[in-house]
Design a protein around this motif. Structure first.
Motif, short mmCIF file in Angstrom:
data_model
loop_
_atom_site.label_atom_id
_atom_site.label_comp_id
_atom_site.label_asym_id
_atom_site.label_seq_id
_atom_site.Cartn_x
_atom_site.Cartn_y
_atom_site.Cartn_z
N ARG A 141 36.48 17.47 101.01
CA ARG A 141 37.56 16.91 100.20
C ARG A 141 37.68 17.61 98.85
O ARG A 141 38.72 17.51 98.19
N ARG A 142 36.64 18.32 98.46
CA ARG A 142 36.55 18.84 97.10
C ARG A 142 35.77 20.16 97.09
O ARG A 142 34.67 20.24 97.64
N LEU A 143 36.36 21.16 96.45
CA LEU A 143 35.71 22.47 96.27
C LEU A 143 35.50 22.66 94.78
O LEU A 143 36.46 22.59 94.00
N GLU A 144 34.26 22.95 94.38
CA GLU A 144 33.93 23.02 92.96
C GLU A 144 33.66 24.47 92.52
O GLU A 144 33.28 25.32 93.32
N TRP A 145 33.85 24.68 91.23
CA TRP A 145 33.52 25.94 90.54
C TRP A 145 32.93 25.54 89.21
O TRP A 145 33.55 24.79 88.45
N LYS A 146 31.73 26.01 88.91
CA LYS A 146 31.09 25.68 87.64
C LYS A 146 30.60 26.97 86.99
O LYS A 146 30.19 27.92 87.67
N CYS A 147 30.64 26.99 85.66
CA CYS A 147 30.16 28.18 84.95
C CYS A 147 29.78 27.80 83.53
O CYS A 147 30.14 26.73 83.02
N ASN A 148 29.04 28.68 82.89
CA ASN A 148 28.73 28.53 81.48
C ASN A 148 30.04 28.45 80.70
O ASN A 148 30.95 29.26 80.90
N PHE A 161 42.53 31.35 90.27
CA PHE A 161 42.40 31.04 91.69
C PHE A 161 42.93 29.66 92.03
O PHE A 161 42.89 29.26 93.19
N GLY A 162 43.42 28.92 91.06
CA GLY A 162 44.03 27.62 91.35
C GLY A 162 43.15 26.42 91.10
O GLY A 162 43.55 25.29 91.40
N PHE A 163 41.94 26.62 90.56
CA PHE A 163 41.07 25.48 90.25
C PHE A 163 41.60 24.75 89.01
O PHE A 163 42.16 25.36 88.10
N THR A 164 41.39 23.46 88.98
CA THR A 164 41.77 22.62 87.85
C THR A 164 40.56 22.38 86.96
O THR A 164 39.49 21.98 87.45
N PHE A 165 40.71 22.61 85.66
CA PHE A 165 39.64 22.36 84.70
C PHE A 165 39.44 20.86 84.54
O PHE A 165 40.40 20.11 84.33
N GLU A 166 38.20 20.41 84.63
CA GLU A 166 37.91 18.98 84.57
C GLU A 166 37.13 18.55 83.33
O GLU A 166 37.06 17.37 83.03
N GLY A 167 36.53 19.49 82.64
CA GLY A 167 35.78 19.12 81.45
C GLY A 167 34.50 19.91 81.32
O GLY A 167 34.21 20.82 82.11
N VAL A 168 33.72 19.58 80.29
CA VAL A 168 32.48 20.29 79.97
C VAL A 168 31.33 19.30 79.94
O VAL A 168 31.40 18.26 79.28
N THR A 188 41.10 20.14 95.28
CA THR A 188 40.95 19.08 96.27
C THR A 188 41.69 19.44 97.55
O THR A 188 42.53 20.35 97.57
N ASP A 189 41.36 18.72 98.61
CA ASP A 189 41.92 19.05 99.92
C ASP A 189 43.44 18.92 99.96
O ASP A 189 44.11 19.67 100.68
N ASP A 190 44.00 17.99 99.18
CA ASP A 190 45.46 17.86 99.18
C ASP A 190 46.14 18.98 98.39
O ASP A 190 47.31 19.28 98.63
N GLU A 191 45.40 19.62 97.50
CA GLU A 191 45.94 20.75 96.74
C GLU A 191 45.81 22.07 97.49
O GLU A 191 46.57 23.00 97.25
N TRP A 192 44.83 22.15 98.37
CA TRP A 192 44.49 23.43 98.98
C TRP A 192 45.62 24.08 99.77
O TRP A 192 45.80 25.30 99.67
N PRO A 193 46.42 23.39 100.58
CA PRO A 193 47.45 24.10 101.35
C PRO A 193 48.38 24.94 100.48
O PRO A 193 48.70 26.09 100.84
N ALA A 194 48.84 24.43 99.36
CA ALA A 194 49.73 25.20 98.49
C ALA A 194 48.99 26.35 97.83
O ALA A 194 49.54 27.46 97.70
N ILE A 195 47.74 26.11 97.44
CA ILE A 195 46.95 27.18 96.82
C ILE A 195 46.64 28.27 97.84
O ILE A 195 46.74 29.46 97.55
N ALA A 196 46.28 27.87 99.06
CA ALA A 196 46.01 28.85 100.12
C ALA A 196 47.25 29.69 100.41
O ALA A 196 47.15 30.91 100.59
N ALA A 197 48.41 29.05 100.45
CA ALA A 197 49.65 29.80 100.69
C ALA A 197 49.89 30.82 99.59
O ALA A 197 50.37 31.94 99.86
N GLN A 218 49.91 35.34 90.89
CA GLN A 218 50.62 34.30 90.18
C GLN A 218 50.93 33.10 91.07
O GLN A 218 51.40 32.08 90.58
N ALA A 219 50.64 33.23 92.34
CA ALA A 219 51.16 32.23 93.28
C ALA A 219 50.13 31.23 93.75
O ALA A 219 50.38 30.46 94.64
N CYS A 220 48.96 31.21 93.12
CA CYS A 220 47.92 30.31 93.59
C CYS A 220 48.03 28.92 92.97
O CYS A 220 47.22 28.05 93.28
N ARG A 221 48.97 28.69 92.08
CA ARG A 221 49.15 27.36 91.50
C ARG A 221 50.45 26.77 92.01
O ARG A 221 51.38 27.51 92.27
#
Length: 221
Positions: A141-148, A161-168, A188-197, A218-221
Motif C-alpha cells: 500500500r505504501r512505498l517509502e524513501w528516507k534520507c538524511n 520520482f513522484g514521492f510526497t514529502f511527509e516530514g522530518v 501510495t498504491d492509489d498514486e502509483w498508476p499515474a506516477i508509473a505512467a 516531468q511526468a512522474c507527478r
C-alpha cells in the motif's frame, strides 16, 4: 470509523530479474559484481560524494569492500539488487528493497548507491521505477524513501520520482558519529498508476533526443 479495506497482506519480495530499456536488476552477486562495483565506487572516475550520507564507505581496503558486498548479498531485508547496464553489461550500482512489512503493506527503496556512469542518465530513474513497480505488484500500500535531511541530492530525486514529502524525524539516527535528521517521503498504491505512467512516458523510445539523451523527467507527478 473508516470502512473495512478488504485488504490482504502483501507478498514478500523474492530475488528476481527485472529488465527495462536501459538496465537490468538482478540480485546482488559478489562473484559477478565485485570487480565492476569496486571500479565504479572506488576507481578514478568514482563520485567522491557518494558516501557522504551513507552509513558505510568509502572503502580504502579491498578486503573491507568485499566483506561489505558479501554481507549485503546475504541479506533478505534489505534485499539488494545490482544495476546492470544493458548496453555494456557493467554493474554500475546497487539499491535495495528494505523495511519490508508485508502485514502492513509497506516497503522502502533504500541503500541507493549509483556510480557516476549512472548519474544524470535514465538508468537510475529506470532502476527506481522497476523496484517501485515490483513493490506495488506485490500488494504493498505504501512505498517509502528516507534520507538524511541534509542530503539535497536525495531529496530532489525523491520529489522528481513522484514521492510526497511527509516530514522530518529529528535526531532519528547517529551516522558516522554525526546526527541524522531523517526526511520521509512516500508513494501510495492509489498514486502509483499515474506516477508509473509518467515514468513510462519518460523512459519511452520516443522521448529520446537525437544525441541519445532523454528529455527532463516531468511526468512522474
Amino acid at each position: 470509523m473508516s470502512s473495512p479495506l478488504n485488504w490482504h497482506p502483501a507478498k514478500r519480495p523474492q530475488p528476481a530479474t527485472l529488465t527495462g530499456r536501459f538496465v537490468r536488476l538482478e540480485k546482488l552477486d559478489p562473484k559477478r559484481d565485485t570487480e565492476d562495483l569496486w571500479e565504479v565506487f572506488q576507481g578514478p572516475r568514482a563520485d567522491n560524494k557518494l558516501w557522504d550520507y551513507l552509513a558505510y564507505g568509502p572503502f580504502s581496503e579491498r578486503e573491507d569492500f568485499d566483506h561489505w558486498l558479501d554481507t549485503n548479498a546475504a541479506s533478505s531485508d534489505p534485499l539488494f539488487y545490482s544495476v546492470i547496464d544493458l548496453a555494456n553489461g557493467q554493474t554500475q550500482g546497487i539499491l535495495s528493497l528494505m523495511s519490508i512489512v508485508p502485514d502492513q503493506g509497506r516497503i522502502e527503496i533504500g541503500h541507493i548507491a549509483f556510480g557516476a556512469a549512472m548519474q544524470r542518465t535514465p538508468k537510475g530513474s529506470e532502476a527506481v521505477y522497476l523496484l517501485g513497480k515490483l513493490a506495488f505488484a506485490l500488494g504493498n500500500r505504501r512505498l517509502e524513501w528516507k534520507c538524511n535531511n541534509d542530503n539535497a541530492r536525495s531529496k530532489r530525486a525523491a520529489l522528481r520520482f513522484g514521492f510526497t514529502f511527509e516530514g522530518v524525524f529529528r535526531k532519528h539516527m547517529v551516522i558516522k558519529d554525526r546526527n541524522r535528521d531523517t526526511a520521509w517521503f512516500s508513494i501510495t498504491d492509489d498514486e502509483w498508476p499515474a506516477i508509473a505512467a509518467g515514468f513510462e512516458r519518460w523512459l519511452a523510445e520516443d522521448n529520446q533526443r537525437p544525441e541519445g539523451q532523454v528529455r527532463t523527467l516531468q511526468a512522474c507527478r
